[in-house]
Design an enzyme around this catalytic site. Structure first.
Site, PDB file in Angstrom:
ATOM      1  N   CYS A   2      68.157 -43.023   7.027  1.00 19.50           N
ATOM      2  CA  CYS A   2      69.008 -43.463   5.922  1.00 19.50           C
ATOM      3  C   CYS A   2      70.404 -43.741   6.477  1.00 19.50           C
ATOM      4  O   CYS A   2      70.743 -43.284   7.557  1.00 19.50           O
ATOM      5  CB  CYS A   2      69.096 -42.384   4.858  1.00 19.50           C
ATOM      6  SG  CYS A   2      67.512 -41.724   4.361  1.00 19.50           S
ATOM      7  N   ARG A  27      68.420 -49.600  10.325  1.00 15.02           N
ATOM      8  CA  ARG A  27      67.763 -48.297  10.440  1.00 15.02           C
ATOM      9  C   ARG A  27      66.563 -48.193   9.502  1.00 15.02           C
ATOM     10  O   ARG A  27      65.752 -47.287   9.641  1.00 15.02           O
ATOM     11  CB  ARG A  27      68.769 -47.180  10.098  1.00 15.02           C
ATOM     12  CG  ARG A  27      69.971 -47.148  11.009  1.00 15.02           C
ATOM     13  CD  ARG A  27      71.101 -46.371  10.381  1.00 15.02           C
ATOM     14  NE  ARG A  27      70.774 -44.964  10.281  1.00 15.02           N
ATOM     15  CZ  ARG A  27      71.197 -44.045  11.121  1.00 15.02           C
ATOM     16  NH1 ARG A  27      71.937 -44.389  12.139  1.00 15.02           N
ATOM     17  NH2 ARG A  27      70.887 -42.785  10.958  1.00 15.02           N
ATOM     18  N   TRP A  73      65.799 -44.019   2.664  1.00 14.43           N
ATOM     19  CA  TRP A  73      64.391 -44.192   3.063  1.00 14.43           C
ATOM     20  C   TRP A  73      63.694 -42.951   2.528  1.00 14.43           C
ATOM     21  O   TRP A  73      63.938 -41.843   3.004  1.00 14.43           O
ATOM     22  CB  TRP A  73      64.288 -44.284   4.579  1.00 14.43           C
ATOM     23  CG  TRP A  73      62.980 -44.781   5.078  1.00 14.43           C
ATOM     24  CD1 TRP A  73      62.558 -46.075   5.126  1.00 14.43           C
ATOM     25  CD2 TRP A  73      61.911 -43.998   5.620  1.00 14.43           C
ATOM     26  NE1 TRP A  73      61.297 -46.139   5.670  1.00 14.43           N
ATOM     27  CE2 TRP A  73      60.879 -44.891   5.981  1.00 14.43           C
ATOM     28  CE3 TRP A  73      61.722 -42.636   5.847  1.00 14.43           C
ATOM     29  CZ2 TRP A  73      59.681 -44.469   6.539  1.00 14.43           C
ATOM     30  CZ3 TRP A  73      60.528 -42.213   6.402  1.00 14.43           C
ATOM     31  CH2 TRP A  73      59.525 -43.136   6.740  1.00 14.43           C
ATOM     32  N   ASN A  99      71.505 -37.511   4.296  1.00 18.27           N
ATOM     33  CA  ASN A  99      70.370 -37.797   5.176  1.00 18.27           C
ATOM     34  C   ASN A  99      69.794 -36.452   5.600  1.00 18.27           C
ATOM     35  O   ASN A  99      70.543 -35.567   5.999  1.00 18.27           O
ATOM     36  CB  ASN A  99      70.823 -38.535   6.445  1.00 18.27           C
ATOM     37  CG  ASN A  99      71.306 -39.935   6.160  1.00 18.27           C
ATOM     38  OD1 ASN A  99      71.153 -40.437   5.053  1.00 18.27           O
ATOM     39  ND2 ASN A  99      71.892 -40.562   7.160  1.00 18.27           N
ATOM     40  N   GLY A 100      68.476 -36.320   5.555  1.00 15.99           N
ATOM     41  CA  GLY A 100      67.864 -35.063   5.984  1.00 15.99           C
ATOM     42  C   GLY A 100      67.010 -34.484   4.884  1.00 15.99           C
ATOM     43  O   GLY A 100      66.605 -35.185   3.949  1.00 15.99           O
ATOM     44  N   GLU A 480      51.298 -49.277  24.904  1.00 16.62           N
ATOM     45  CA  GLU A 480      52.531 -49.844  24.335  1.00 16.62           C
ATOM     46  C   GLU A 480      52.263 -51.214  23.703  1.00 16.62           C
ATOM     47  O   GLU A 480      52.802 -51.547  22.645  1.00 16.62           O
ATOM     48  CB  GLU A 480      53.612 -49.910  25.432  1.00 16.62           C
ATOM     49  CG  GLU A 480      54.891 -50.646  25.066  1.00 16.62           C
ATOM     50  CD  GLU A 480      55.678 -50.054  23.894  1.00 16.62           C
ATOM     51  OE1 GLU A 480      55.275 -49.012  23.346  1.00 16.62           O
ATOM     52  OE2 GLU A 480      56.673 -50.676  23.499  1.00 16.62           O
ATOM     53  N   LYS A 484      53.047 -51.995  19.858  1.00 19.43           N
ATOM     54  CA  LYS A 484      53.925 -53.111  19.462  1.00 19.43           C
ATOM     55  C   LYS A 484      53.213 -54.017  18.467  1.00 19.43           C
ATOM     56  O   LYS A 484      53.759 -54.391  17.451  1.00 19.43           O
ATOM     57  CB  LYS A 484      54.273 -53.916  20.689  1.00 19.43           C
ATOM     58  CG  LYS A 484      55.557 -54.078  21.327  1.00 19.43           C
ATOM     59  CD  LYS A 484      56.819 -53.404  21.111  1.00 19.43           C
ATOM     60  CE  LYS A 484      56.946 -52.140  20.348  1.00 19.43           C
ATOM     61  NZ  LYS A 484      57.652 -51.098  21.004  1.00 19.43           N
ATOM     62  N   GLU A 487      52.726 -52.316  14.951  1.00 19.93           N
ATOM     63  CA  GLU A 487      53.912 -52.073  14.127  1.00 19.93           C
ATOM     64  C   GLU A 487      54.586 -53.368  13.666  1.00 19.93           C
ATOM     65  O   GLU A 487      55.185 -53.407  12.594  1.00 19.93           O
ATOM     66  CB  GLU A 487      54.904 -51.115  14.808  1.00 19.93           C
ATOM     67  CG  GLU A 487      55.620 -51.631  16.010  1.00 19.93           C
ATOM     68  CD  GLU A 487      56.603 -50.613  16.592  1.00 19.93           C
ATOM     69  OE1 GLU A 487      57.115 -49.777  15.861  1.00 19.93           O
ATOM     70  OE2 GLU A 487      56.864 -50.684  17.807  1.00 19.93           O
ATOM     71  N   HIS A 503      32.708 -45.665  27.005  1.00 19.58           N
ATOM     72  CA  HIS A 503      32.437 -44.350  26.399  1.00 19.58           C
ATOM     73  C   HIS A 503      32.526 -44.411  24.871  1.00 19.58           C
ATOM     74  O   HIS A 503      32.619 -43.371  24.213  1.00 19.58           O
ATOM     75  CB  HIS A 503      33.401 -43.311  26.973  1.00 19.58           C
ATOM     76  CG  HIS A 503      33.213 -43.121  28.446  1.00 19.58           C
ATOM     77  ND1 HIS A 503      32.213 -42.338  28.970  1.00 19.58           N
ATOM     78  CD2 HIS A 503      33.854 -43.678  29.499  1.00 19.58           C
ATOM     79  CE1 HIS A 503      32.262 -42.396  30.296  1.00 19.58           C
ATOM     80  NE2 HIS A 503      33.257 -43.213  30.640  1.00 19.58           N
ATOM     81  N   LYS A 602      64.275 -47.221  12.236  1.00 16.36           N
ATOM     82  CA  LYS A 602      64.681 -47.253  13.641  1.00 16.36           C
ATOM     83  C   LYS A 602      64.754 -45.861  14.229  1.00 16.36           C
ATOM     84  O   LYS A 602      64.374 -45.639  15.358  1.00 16.36           O
ATOM     85  CB  LYS A 602      66.037 -47.953  13.763  1.00 16.36           C
ATOM     86  CG  LYS A 602      66.522 -48.121  15.202  1.00 16.36           C
ATOM     87  CD  LYS A 602      65.564 -48.972  16.004  1.00 16.36           C
ATOM     88  CE  LYS A 602      65.931 -49.056  17.468  1.00 16.36           C
ATOM     89  NZ  LYS A 602      64.792 -49.528  18.281  1.00 16.36           N
TER      90      LYS A 602
HETATM   91  O1  M6R Z   1      64.804 -43.214  19.315  1.00 21.40           O
HETATM   92  P1  M6R Z   1      63.564 -42.745  20.004  1.00 21.40           P
HETATM   93  O2  M6R Z   1      63.347 -43.403  21.339  1.00 21.40           O
HETATM   94  O3  M6R Z   1      63.505 -41.245  20.134  1.00 21.40           O
HETATM   95  O4  M6R Z   1      62.368 -43.189  19.074  1.00 21.40           O
HETATM   96  C1  M6R Z   1      61.059 -42.825  19.351  1.00 21.40           C
HETATM   97  C2  M6R Z   1      60.074 -43.598  18.505  1.00 21.40           C
HETATM   98  O5  M6R Z   1      60.300 -43.352  17.146  1.00 21.40           O
HETATM   99  C3  M6R Z   1      60.161 -45.105  18.758  1.00 21.40           C
HETATM  100  O6  M6R Z   1      59.951 -45.421  20.104  1.00 21.40           O
HETATM  101  C4  M6R Z   1      59.104 -45.852  17.901  1.00 21.40           C
HETATM  102  O7  M6R Z   1      57.828 -45.543  18.366  1.00 21.40           O
HETATM  103  C5  M6R Z   1      59.358 -47.353  17.920  1.00 21.40           C
HETATM  104  N1  M6R Z   1      59.160 -47.875  16.599  1.00 21.40           N
HETATM  105  C6  M6R Z   1      58.438 -48.103  18.817  1.00 21.40           C
HETATM  106  O8  M6R Z   1      58.691 -49.457  18.830  1.00 21.40           O
END
Ligand code: M6R
Length: 607
Positions: A2, A27, A73, A99-100, A480, A484, A487, A503, A602
């Protein structure tokens, strides 16, 4: 995730609050709101994009020179206007944005109800407004200190009161807050990006601190009212850096920035002739690191996949046993940490709740704590004993791209650092250092094939499932690539070690199920090729990411994306780039919001 913004000064607050919220929007949020204090407090909230809030603000006369705003959020309570922040107490005196999570909100709510408070939302945050009002006797900061002593959980909290005008009170526990005063007013934000146009001189709050900010100054105390001395930090990032630089999306800008972000990660850290890495942040601990006999690396998401590459590199070149731990698991599973164990937390944001909690666990157990972090001054950066910044610059797209490659580059430096402290020879050290210095140029060359990736994206954009496979250093890259794609495009994608396919997963293969095979010309090339052939035999389409000069692969794969040759350990930095671009182009072609994919934020500052 947030965003918080507050302003008090001699200008109209509403436009400043809106601008701050816009800068924090990357964010991720699902609703927003603000209160501006004129002759009486004016509260406005909206569900959806910030434009909804802007339209409402435009139709009301939000006159007033102080106020607070928030982009939410949802965690507790649905995404509704009534659950959006700010929240107020029954008398509309105290307004809060938060936030929290308030963990003991049920207990507090029951007590407040007994005292006659009535609640209008389903949120944990609203409790804070009522609790602060309960203690309010004219001085807002005193009421905040009293209230927050009773709260369990995490908070980046900003409070303003109609009956104590011109004052912003901020309190922090495990959720970032920054304050600033620039001569024309005072600011509070959860993210420096929100106030960067007003001032670059900021003060980061620490856990347990309460700041009182007015138009011309601030004081910081702890919850017991002991005054704290605070240092002013001059921010490095320019406003331009936080903008898209002419590209349609931050994600593309950040993918294209990788030659530069790698250059920045490596600058001043490579001693090519000596075959060594110079990591200033680790120097005070060099002797302790020499006797380190085990390294635990923790992270979440993309950062944990960079960690896996690091595991392979450090074990291969330094001979130190390395384990990669999912931070969300580490904190709960009673890990064993010896006196010579070092603990490295990797995080782009430096604010990921699980990574911070894992760090706290490791610290308590006596490990030497290290950080590999992008955001300067972030919570993680302040909490580790020794740190290395990856200097990737602000990463605004929710999908981590340039942070990943610069994390891997720094992990290669770390492998070199540890290796040369142990038995890695000068010749081998030089070879790694030389290959690292050549990387930014090779990344640039890889990016020049973006149009080939775009064609592949067009061809496969309607597939409903993808596999990504690779072995050894290409295994984390496959994971990865799948992360990517899912998401950004919302297409189902799974990453596997190529040897795992037979397997189980290969049962899914048919002519409609494409596999992206990461198959550079490395020590496991032949093995991966056999795994690709097994998929081909089941009529599965293959998109190969292969090394330049490999013509043989064209006979097996339906499409080939080429990357330049480099040292095996560094191939992930090149092979991930076509996968980032593939996710990006498919996402754009499917009309996805690639910079802000649904359900994601983010920085994940809650568990
Ligand atoms: O800020 P951070 O690197 O700690 O974030 C970790 C993950 O939340 C972050 O890498 C997330 O998986 C991304 N959306 C990947 O693209």
């Amino acid at each position: 995730m947030c965003g918080i913004i507050g302003y008090t000064g001699d200008k109209q607050a509403a436009p400043i609050l809106l601008e701050g919220l816009r800068r924090e929007a990357y964010r991720g949020y699902d609703s927003s709101g603000m209160v501006v204090f004129g002759t009486s407090p004016k509260l406005v909230r909206a569900v959806g994009k910030l434009e909804e809030l802007e339209q409402k603000v435009a139709t009301l006369s939000m006159d007033g020179i102080f106020g607070i705003g928030h982009s939410r959020w949802a965690t507790h309570g649905e995404v509704t206007e009534v659950n959006a922040h700010p929240h107020a107490d029954c008398k509309s005196n105290v307004f809060v944005v938060h936030n929290g999570i308030v963990e003991n909100y049920r207990e507090l709510r029951t007590k407040l109800k007994e005292k006659g408070h009535a609640f209008s939302s389903d949120t944990d945050t609203e409790i804070l407004a009522h609790l602060i009002e309960h203690f309010f006797e004219g001085k807002l900061e005193e009421a905040v200190r009293k209230a927050m002593r009773l709260v369990r959980g995490t908070y980046g909290l900003l409070v303003a009161a109609a009956q104590d005008p011109g004052k912003l009170v901020a309190a922090r526990l495990s959720s970032p807050l920054v304050i600033a005063v620039n001569g024309t007013g005072g600011f509070v934000a959860s993210d420096p990006a929100a106030i960067i146009t007003h001032t670059k001189k900021v003060v980061f709050l620490e856990d347990g601190e309460v700041a009182t900010v007015t138009a011309d100054g601030f004081t910081v105390t702890d919850l017991e009212n002991n005054v704290k001395d605070k240092e002013i930090t001059e921010l490095e990032w320019s406003v331009e850096e936080a903008q898209k630089g002419g590209r349609p999306h931050f994600m593309l800008k950040e993918i294209e920035e990788q030659p530069e972000s790698l250059q920045n990660a490596l600058r001043g850290r490579l001693l090519v002739e000596e075959g060594k890495a110079k990591l200033g942040g680790l120097e005070p601990f060099a002797e302790r690191l020499r006797s380190t006999d085990r390294l635990i690396i923790t992270a979440m998401g993309t950062a944990s996949l960079a960690a896996m590459v690091g595991e392979y590199m450090i074990e291969e070149y330094a001979g130190i046993p390395v384990e990669v731990e999912n931070a969300a698991e580490f904190r709960y599973r009673k890990p064993v940490i010896g006196k010579n164990t070092a603990f490295l937390a990797i995080s782009q944001s430096g604010e990921t709740a699980d990574t911070l909690a894992a760090l706290a666990e490791a610290k308590e157990k006596g490990a030497l704590t290290l950080g590999l972090i992008n955001v300067i001054g972030s919570t993680l950066a302040r909490q580790v004993q020794a740190g290395i910044y990856n200097h990737a610059g602000p990463e605004i797209g929710v999908a981590s791209t340039k942070a990943f490659t610069s994390q891997v580059a720094v992990l290669a430096l770390l492998a070199l650092f540890f290796g040369r402290q142990r038995s890695l020879s000068l010749v081998q050290g030089r070879r790694i250092a030389e290959a690292l210095s050549a990387l930014p140029g090779l990344v640039q060359k890889t990016l020049e094939s973006a149009s080939a990736v775009e064609k592949v994206a067009e061809k496969y954009k309607d597939a409903s499932d993808f596999f990504f496979i690779g072995r050894k250093y290409s295994y984390p890259v496959a994971l990865e690539g799948a992360l990517k794609l899912k998401e950004i495009t919302y297409i189902h994608a799974e990453g596997y070690g190529a040897g795992e396919m037979k397997h189980g997963p290969i049962a899914l293969i048919d002519e409609k199920f494409p596999t992206v095979a990461v198959v550079p010309s490395d020590s496991v090339y032949e093995k991966t090729l056999s795994n690709i052939q097994e998929i081909k035999a089941r009529r599965g389409p293959i998109i190969a990411v292969a090394s330049e000069g490999n013509n043989e692969i064209e006979e097996i794969a339906d499409d080939v994306l080429y990357i330049p040759k480099t040292l095996e350990m560094l191939t992930p930095i090149l092979s991930v780039i076509p996968l980032q671009l593939l996710a990006y182009y498919i996402g754009v072609k499917k009309g996805r919001d690639v910079d802000k994919p649904r359900n994601l934020a983010k920085s994940v500052t809650v568990e």
